[in-house]
Design a protein around this motif. Structure first.
Motif, PDB file in Angstrom:
ATOM      1  N   SER A  21      34.128  49.019  31.855  1.00 20.37           N
ATOM      2  CA  SER A  21      33.966  47.608  32.179  1.00 20.37           C
ATOM      3  C   SER A  21      35.048  46.752  31.523  1.00 20.37           C
ATOM      4  CB  SER A  21      32.580  47.111  31.778  1.00 20.37           C
ATOM      5  OG  SER A  21      32.419  47.207  30.388  1.00 20.37           O
ATOM      6  N   ILE A  22      35.398  45.690  32.201  1.00 19.75           N
ATOM      7  CA  ILE A  22      36.388  44.746  31.719  1.00 19.75           C
ATOM      8  C   ILE A  22      35.654  43.433  31.516  1.00 19.75           C
ATOM      9  CG2 ILE A  22      38.542  43.552  32.265  1.00 19.75           C
ATOM     10  CD1 ILE A  22      39.121  45.953  34.178  1.00 19.75           C
ATOM     11  N   PRO A  23      35.526  42.938  30.267  1.00 19.11           N
ATOM     12  CA  PRO A  23      34.692  41.758  30.004  1.00 19.11           C
ATOM     13  C   PRO A  23      34.996  40.550  30.882  1.00 19.11           C
ATOM     14  CG  PRO A  23      35.377  42.785  27.960  1.00 19.11           C
ATOM     15  CD  PRO A  23      36.096  43.511  29.074  1.00 19.11           C
ATOM     16  N   ALA A  24      36.259  40.265  31.167  1.00 21.84           N
ATOM     17  CA  ALA A  24      36.594  39.084  31.967  1.00 21.84           C
ATOM     18  C   ALA A  24      36.062  39.175  33.394  1.00 21.84           C
ATOM     19  CB  ALA A  24      38.106  38.888  31.986  1.00 21.84           C
ATOM     20  N   VAL A  25      35.833  40.382  33.872  1.00 21.47           N
ATOM     21  CA  VAL A  25      35.395  40.588  35.246  1.00 21.47           C
ATOM     22  C   VAL A  25      33.874  40.680  35.344  1.00 21.47           C
ATOM     23  CG1 VAL A  25      35.582  42.184  37.206  1.00 21.47           C
ATOM     24  CG2 VAL A  25      37.569  41.755  35.765  1.00 21.47           C
ATOM     25  N   GLU A  26      33.204  40.922  34.238  1.00 23.25           N
ATOM     26  CA  GLU A  26      31.762  41.147  34.280  1.00 23.25           C
ATOM     27  C   GLU A  26      30.993  39.976  34.878  1.00 23.25           C
ATOM     28  OE1 GLU A  26      30.476  42.433  30.431  1.00 23.25           O
ATOM     29  OE2 GLU A  26      31.353  44.415  30.704  1.00 23.25           O
ATOM     30  N   GLY A  27      31.377  38.741  34.588  1.00 20.50           N
ATOM     31  CA  GLY A  27      30.698  37.574  35.159  1.00 20.50           C
ATOM     32  C   GLY A  27      30.839  37.530  36.663  1.00 20.50           C
ATOM     33  N   ILE A  28      32.014  37.888  37.168  1.00 23.65           N
ATOM     34  CA  ILE A  28      32.242  37.932  38.614  1.00 23.65           C
ATOM     35  C   ILE A  28      31.378  39.017  39.238  1.00 23.65           C
ATOM     36  CG2 ILE A  28      33.957  38.431  40.401  1.00 23.65           C
ATOM     37  CD1 ILE A  28      36.049  37.203  38.445  1.00 23.65           C
ATOM     38  N   MET A  29      31.347  40.192  38.614  1.00 20.84           N
ATOM     39  CA  MET A  29      30.551  41.298  39.155  1.00 20.84           C
ATOM     40  C   MET A  29      29.071  40.954  39.133  1.00 20.84           C
ATOM     41  SD  MET A  29      32.487  43.567  40.242  1.00 20.84           S
ATOM     42  CE  MET A  29      34.242  43.742  40.168  1.00 20.84           C
ATOM     43  N   SER A  30      28.623  40.348  38.055  1.00 20.31           N
ATOM     44  CA  SER A  30      27.223  39.968  37.955  1.00 20.31           C
ATOM     45  C   SER A  30      26.862  38.961  39.044  1.00 20.31           C
ATOM     46  CB  SER A  30      26.949  39.376  36.573  1.00 20.31           C
ATOM     47  OG  SER A  30      25.616  38.974  36.471  1.00 20.31           O
ATOM     48  N   LEU A 132      38.610  47.128  58.415  1.00 28.95           N
ATOM     49  CA  LEU A 132      39.618  47.470  59.421  1.00 28.95           C
ATOM     50  C   LEU A 132      41.003  47.398  58.787  1.00 28.95           C
ATOM     51  CD1 LEU A 132      38.135  45.266  62.287  1.00 28.95           C
ATOM     52  CD2 LEU A 132      37.854  47.744  62.003  1.00 28.95           C
ATOM     53  N   ALA A 133      41.957  48.146  59.332  1.00 28.30           N
ATOM     54  CA  ALA A 133      43.335  48.115  58.837  1.00 28.30           C
ATOM     55  C   ALA A 133      43.853  46.689  58.907  1.00 28.30           C
ATOM     56  CB  ALA A 133      44.202  49.050  59.671  1.00 28.30           C
ATOM     57  N   PRO A 134      44.598  46.259  57.943  1.00 30.57           N
ATOM     58  CA  PRO A 134      45.262  47.001  56.873  1.00 30.57           C
ATOM     59  C   PRO A 134      44.415  47.189  55.623  1.00 30.57           C
ATOM     60  CG  PRO A 134      45.983  44.744  56.760  1.00 30.57           C
ATOM     61  CD  PRO A 134      45.016  44.845  57.928  1.00 30.57           C
ATOM     62  N   PHE A 135      43.150  46.801  55.650  1.00 31.15           N
ATOM     63  CA  PHE A 135      42.273  46.941  54.499  1.00 31.15           C
ATOM     64  C   PHE A 135      41.663  48.338  54.471  1.00 31.15           C
ATOM     65  CE2 PHE A 135      42.259  42.516  55.932  1.00 31.15           C
ATOM     66  CZ  PHE A 135      42.856  41.922  54.828  1.00 31.15           C
ATOM     67  N   ALA A 136      41.084  48.719  53.326  1.00 29.98           N
ATOM     68  CA  ALA A 136      40.522  50.061  53.164  1.00 29.98           C
ATOM     69  C   ALA A 136      38.994  50.014  53.149  1.00 29.98           C
ATOM     70  CB  ALA A 136      41.027  50.686  51.869  1.00 29.98           C
ATOM     71  N   PRO A 137      38.352  50.874  53.938  1.00 27.67           N
ATOM     72  CA  PRO A 137      36.899  50.998  53.850  1.00 27.67           C
ATOM     73  C   PRO A 137      36.519  51.435  52.435  1.00 27.67           C
ATOM     74  CG  PRO A 137      37.755  52.156  55.766  1.00 27.67           C
ATOM     75  CD  PRO A 137      38.929  51.781  54.932  1.00 27.67           C
ATOM     76  N   ALA A 138      35.362  50.991  51.969  1.00 30.55           N
ATOM     77  CA  ALA A 138      34.979  51.293  50.594  1.00 30.55           C
ATOM     78  C   ALA A 138      33.469  51.262  50.421  1.00 30.55           C
ATOM     79  CB  ALA A 138      35.612  50.283  49.647  1.00 30.55           C
ATOM     80  N   ILE A 139      33.012  51.951  49.387  1.00 27.32           N
ATOM     81  CA  ILE A 139      31.618  51.897  48.954  1.00 27.32           C
ATOM     82  C   ILE A 139      31.643  51.532  47.478  1.00 27.32           C
ATOM     83  CG2 ILE A 139      29.431  53.119  48.649  1.00 27.32           C
ATOM     84  CD1 ILE A 139      30.399  55.118  50.819  1.00 27.32           C
ATOM     85  N   ASP A 140      30.969  50.437  47.131  1.00 28.67           N
ATOM     86  CA  ASP A 140      30.858  50.021  45.733  1.00 28.67           C
ATOM     87  C   ASP A 140      29.404  50.099  45.310  1.00 28.67           C
ATOM     88  OD1 ASP A 140      33.586  49.451  45.385  1.00 28.67           O
ATOM     89  OD2 ASP A 140      33.337  47.403  46.117  1.00 28.67           O
ATOM     90  N   ILE A 141      29.196  50.497  44.056  1.00 25.43           N
ATOM     91  CA  ILE A 141      27.862  50.578  43.474  1.00 25.43           C
ATOM     92  C   ILE A 141      27.818  49.619  42.291  1.00 25.43           C
ATOM     93  CG2 ILE A 141      26.078  52.080  42.492  1.00 25.43           C
ATOM     94  CD1 ILE A 141      27.092  52.966  45.303  1.00 25.43           C
ATOM     95  N   TYR A 142      26.859  48.701  42.329  1.00 23.09           N
ATOM     96  CA  TYR A 142      26.675  47.739  41.249  1.00 23.09           C
ATOM     97  C   TYR A 142      25.396  48.076  40.511  1.00 23.09           C
ATOM     98  CZ  TYR A 142      30.196  45.301  43.900  1.00 23.09           C
ATOM     99  OH  TYR A 142      31.344  44.993  44.563  1.00 23.09           O
ATOM    100  N   GLU A 143      25.459  48.007  39.181  1.00 20.12           N
ATOM    101  CA  GLU A 143      24.279  48.264  38.363  1.00 20.12           C
ATOM    102  C   GLU A 143      24.237  47.253  37.229  1.00 20.12           C
ATOM    103  OE1 GLU A 143      22.103  52.048  36.374  1.00 20.12           O
ATOM    104  OE2 GLU A 143      24.202  51.805  35.824  1.00 20.12           O
ATOM    105  N   ASP A 144      23.110  46.582  37.082  1.00 12.93           N
ATOM    106  CA  ASP A 144      22.895  45.640  35.986  1.00 12.93           C
ATOM    107  C   ASP A 144      24.054  44.661  35.817  1.00 12.93           C
ATOM    108  OD1 ASP A 144      20.425  46.812  35.439  1.00 12.93           O
ATOM    109  OD2 ASP A 144      21.297  48.248  34.038  1.00 12.93           O
ATOM    110  N   GLY A 145      24.587  44.152  36.930  1.00 10.92           N
ATOM    111  CA  GLY A 145      25.618  43.131  36.874  1.00 10.92           C
ATOM    112  C   GLY A 145      27.035  43.633  36.709  1.00 10.92           C
ATOM    113  N   GLY A 146      27.236  44.945  36.728  1.00 13.84           N
ATOM    114  CA  GLY A 146      28.576  45.508  36.597  1.00 13.84           C
ATOM    115  C   GLY A 146      28.883  46.462  37.735  1.00 13.84           C
ATOM    116  N   LEU A 147      30.160  46.754  37.911  1.00 13.76           N
ATOM    117  CA  LEU A 147      30.581  47.736  38.909  1.00 13.76           C
ATOM    118  C   LEU A 147      30.446  49.113  38.285  1.00 13.76           C
ATOM    119  CD1 LEU A 147      31.846  48.346  41.701  1.00 13.76           C
ATOM    120  CD2 LEU A 147      34.086  48.163  40.590  1.00 13.76           C
ATOM    121  N   LEU A 148      29.522  49.916  38.789  1.00 13.33           N
ATOM    122  CA  LEU A 148      29.287  51.253  38.264  1.00 13.33           C
ATOM    123  C   LEU A 148      30.284  52.245  38.847  1.00 13.33           C
ATOM    124  CD1 LEU A 148      27.612  53.334  36.695  1.00 13.33           C
ATOM    125  CD2 LEU A 148      26.059  53.430  38.657  1.00 13.33           C
TER     126      LEU A 148
END
Length: 176
Positions: A21-30, A132-148
């Motif tokens: 985790s990166i502290p500056a990003v945690e608020g955004i993720m939460s 869709l191109a030019p972007f990349a398909p993705a799966i993100d998992i969030y747990e307790d306000g952070g990106l797991l």
């Protein structure tokens, strides 16, 4: 990327989120996880354990995409998932109080998203974006306000192929 299909525990493969985790990003993720949880809460009466659901009204190409997705993705019994087509997302953005008016005319950048969580709980949320191109398909998992965990793919098809496995790891019984 380590092959997630060959591990029983994704935390072993990627490390715990505390180590990354990166502290500056945690608020955004939460905030993002809270936004996703709010969307799931609004759809709660339509969500069914072990099922992928969607909206009744959507464009014909969105319906075809959902039908294909529905035949390929297995949602764990402990979880519930919803497919949100781009037209619905566009309407939601246009109805937002901070909308500028241009949202209804923007080109789609994805074929939709899948949001999933354990039924009745939003501590862990899966967000799959079929970009869709030019972007990349993705799966993100969030747990307790952070990106797991985050998985990026070369194609939407590859993303869909892994979606059942990723749901099983993070939202299935063994993930509790």
């Amino acid at each position: 990327m380590k092959d997630i299909r060959k591990t029983d525990n994704a935390r072993d493969a990627f490390g715990s989120h505390e180590n990354r985790s990166i502290p500056a990003v945690e608020g955004i993720m939460s905030g993002w996880q809270n936004y996703l949880a709010d969307m799931l809460t609004r759809m709660d009466e339509y969500l069914r354990p072990g099922s992928l659901v969607t909206f009744e009204r959507m464009q014909s190409e969105e319906r075809r995409f959902f039908e294909s997705l529905h035949t390929r993705v297995v949602v764990p019994d402990a979880a519930a998932a919803i497919f949100m087509p781009p037209s619905v997302i566009r309407q939601m953005k246009a109805a937002h109080p901070n909308a500028t008016g241009g949202e209804a005319f923007r080109k789609f950048t994805d074929a939709g998203i899948v949001l999933a969580s354990r039924k009745g709980g939003y501590r862990v949320i899966l967000n799959a974006v079929f970009a869709l191109a030019p972007f990349a398909p993705a799966i993100d998992i969030y747990e307790d306000g952070g990106l797991l965990a985050g998985y990026m793919y070369k194609s939407i098809d590859e993303c869909i192929r892994d979606l059942t496995t990723v749901m099983g790891i993070y939202l299935g019984i063994r993930g509790q």
